[in-house]
Design an enzyme around this catalytic site. Structure first.
Site, PDB file in Angstrom:
ATOM      1  N   HIS A 142      23.447  18.025   0.721  1.00 35.18           N
ATOM      2  CA  HIS A 142      24.902  17.970   0.540  1.00 35.18           C
ATOM      3  C   HIS A 142      25.559  17.329   1.759  1.00 35.18           C
ATOM      4  O   HIS A 142      26.397  16.426   1.641  1.00 35.18           O
ATOM      5  CB  HIS A 142      25.474  19.383   0.374  1.00 35.18           C
ATOM      6  CG  HIS A 142      25.218  20.005  -0.961  1.00 35.18           C
ATOM      7  ND1 HIS A 142      25.400  19.329  -2.152  1.00 35.18           N
ATOM      8  CD2 HIS A 142      24.832  21.268  -1.292  1.00 35.18           C
ATOM      9  CE1 HIS A 142      25.118  20.143  -3.161  1.00 35.18           C
ATOM     10  NE2 HIS A 142      24.772  21.322  -2.669  1.00 35.18           N
TER      11      HIS A 142
ATOM     12  N   HIS B 177      18.282  21.681   0.231  1.00 36.23           N
ATOM     13  CA  HIS B 177      19.412  21.605  -0.712  1.00 36.23           C
ATOM     14  C   HIS B 177      20.726  21.453   0.047  1.00 36.23           C
ATOM     15  O   HIS B 177      21.530  20.552  -0.236  1.00 36.23           O
ATOM     16  CB  HIS B 177      19.428  22.868  -1.571  1.00 36.23           C
ATOM     17  CG  HIS B 177      20.569  22.951  -2.535  1.00 36.23           C
ATOM     18  ND1 HIS B 177      20.415  22.760  -3.889  1.00 36.23           N
ATOM     19  CD2 HIS B 177      21.892  23.224  -2.352  1.00 36.23           C
ATOM     20  CE1 HIS B 177      21.581  22.897  -4.490  1.00 36.23           C
ATOM     21  NE2 HIS B 177      22.498  23.186  -3.577  1.00 36.23           N
ATOM     22  N   GLU B 178      20.954  22.323   1.025  1.00 33.75           N
ATOM     23  CA  GLU B 178      22.207  22.281   1.776  1.00 33.75           C
ATOM     24  C   GLU B 178      22.284  21.047   2.675  1.00 33.75           C
ATOM     25  O   GLU B 178      23.343  20.423   2.799  1.00 33.75           O
ATOM     26  CB  GLU B 178      22.366  23.555   2.605  1.00 33.75           C
ATOM     27  CG  GLU B 178      22.488  24.835   1.790  1.00 33.75           C
ATOM     28  CD  GLU B 178      23.695  24.833   0.868  1.00 33.75           C
ATOM     29  OE1 GLU B 178      24.705  24.165   1.199  1.00 33.75           O
ATOM     30  OE2 GLU B 178      23.636  25.480  -0.193  1.00 33.75           O
TER      31      GLU B 178
END
Length: 223
Positions: A28, A24-25
């Site tokens: 980004h 997820h990170e």
């Protein structure tokens, strides 16, 4: 297929949680890098190395405690730094960077669902291989869908809040952004009162129903 007690569930959830937060990170940071901001890349945050993203309190302690005492997984990782001034189209690109995280979680949920399907195919001949695939796949679907839905809540500093902030007219966006320092407090209050669960669980179940392996998720987590 036997259901698991809380400690067994926590053990099964550990690897999917780490991957869910890490990817997820990293998503980004990767999208931000593609759109012109290399801040996360220069800081080594565009990586699948979980150590770069894990916050000892938010990623390990808080999720463990909230799961044991409330049955919900709630936590956070180190936020990936994004300098909106470096983006080629700041308002639009911030929304794209924000959506990348939940999008990565949806993609991982699909992969975990395929793992369940593989486990079911192997079940008749190799249970010692099949069962871990099914249990971990079910956990992977649940945590990724939950993380996706939670992060799409339109409240800063969540990804949904970033998207809403990008879509609002500039003047309204300024007022909305002033709520960011209170976002975590609001989330914790919603969690403590049970409102967060009542809002998120129907959405989570609805998304899970659309994915391969939904039956295994419902059996293991008593939906």
């Amino acid at each position: 297929m036997e259901t698991l007690n809380q400690m067994q569930l926590l053990a099964v959830l550990a690897i999917p949680v780490i991957f869910a937060i890490t990817v997820h990170e990293a998503a980004h940071g990767w999208v931000a890098n593609r759109l012109g901001d290399k801040t996360a890349s220069m800081l080594g945050r565009v990586t699948f190395n979980p150590i770069r993203h894990i916050d000892p309190v938010g990623t390990i302690l808080v999720p463990s405690l909230t799961f044991l005492f409330t049955g919900m997984l709630f936590g956070w990782a180190k936020p990936v730094p994004v300098n909106w001034r470096n983006l080629r189209h700041p308002r639009r690109d911030m929304a794209l960077v924000a959506v990348a995280g939940p999008g990565a979680n949806l993609f991982m949920a699909l992969l975990w669902g395929l793992m369940i399907q593989l486990g079911l195919l192997l079940m008749p001949t190799s249970q010692w291989v099949a069962l871990p695939l099914i249990y971990m796949g079910a956990a992977g679907i649940l945590i990724n869908v939950f993380l996706m839905v939670l992060n799409l809540v339109p409240l800063l500093p969540l990804d949904g809040g970033r998207v809403l902030n990008s879509l609002l007219p500039p003047r309204l966006a300024v007022y909305f952004s002033r709520l960011e320092p209170f976002g975590l407090v609001i989330l914790l209050a919603l969690l403590a009162t049970g409102l967060l669960g009542s809002i998120l669980f129907p959405l989570v179940i609805g998304v899970v129903d659309l994915l391969p392996g939904a039956g295994a998720v419902k059996t293991l987590f008593h939906f």
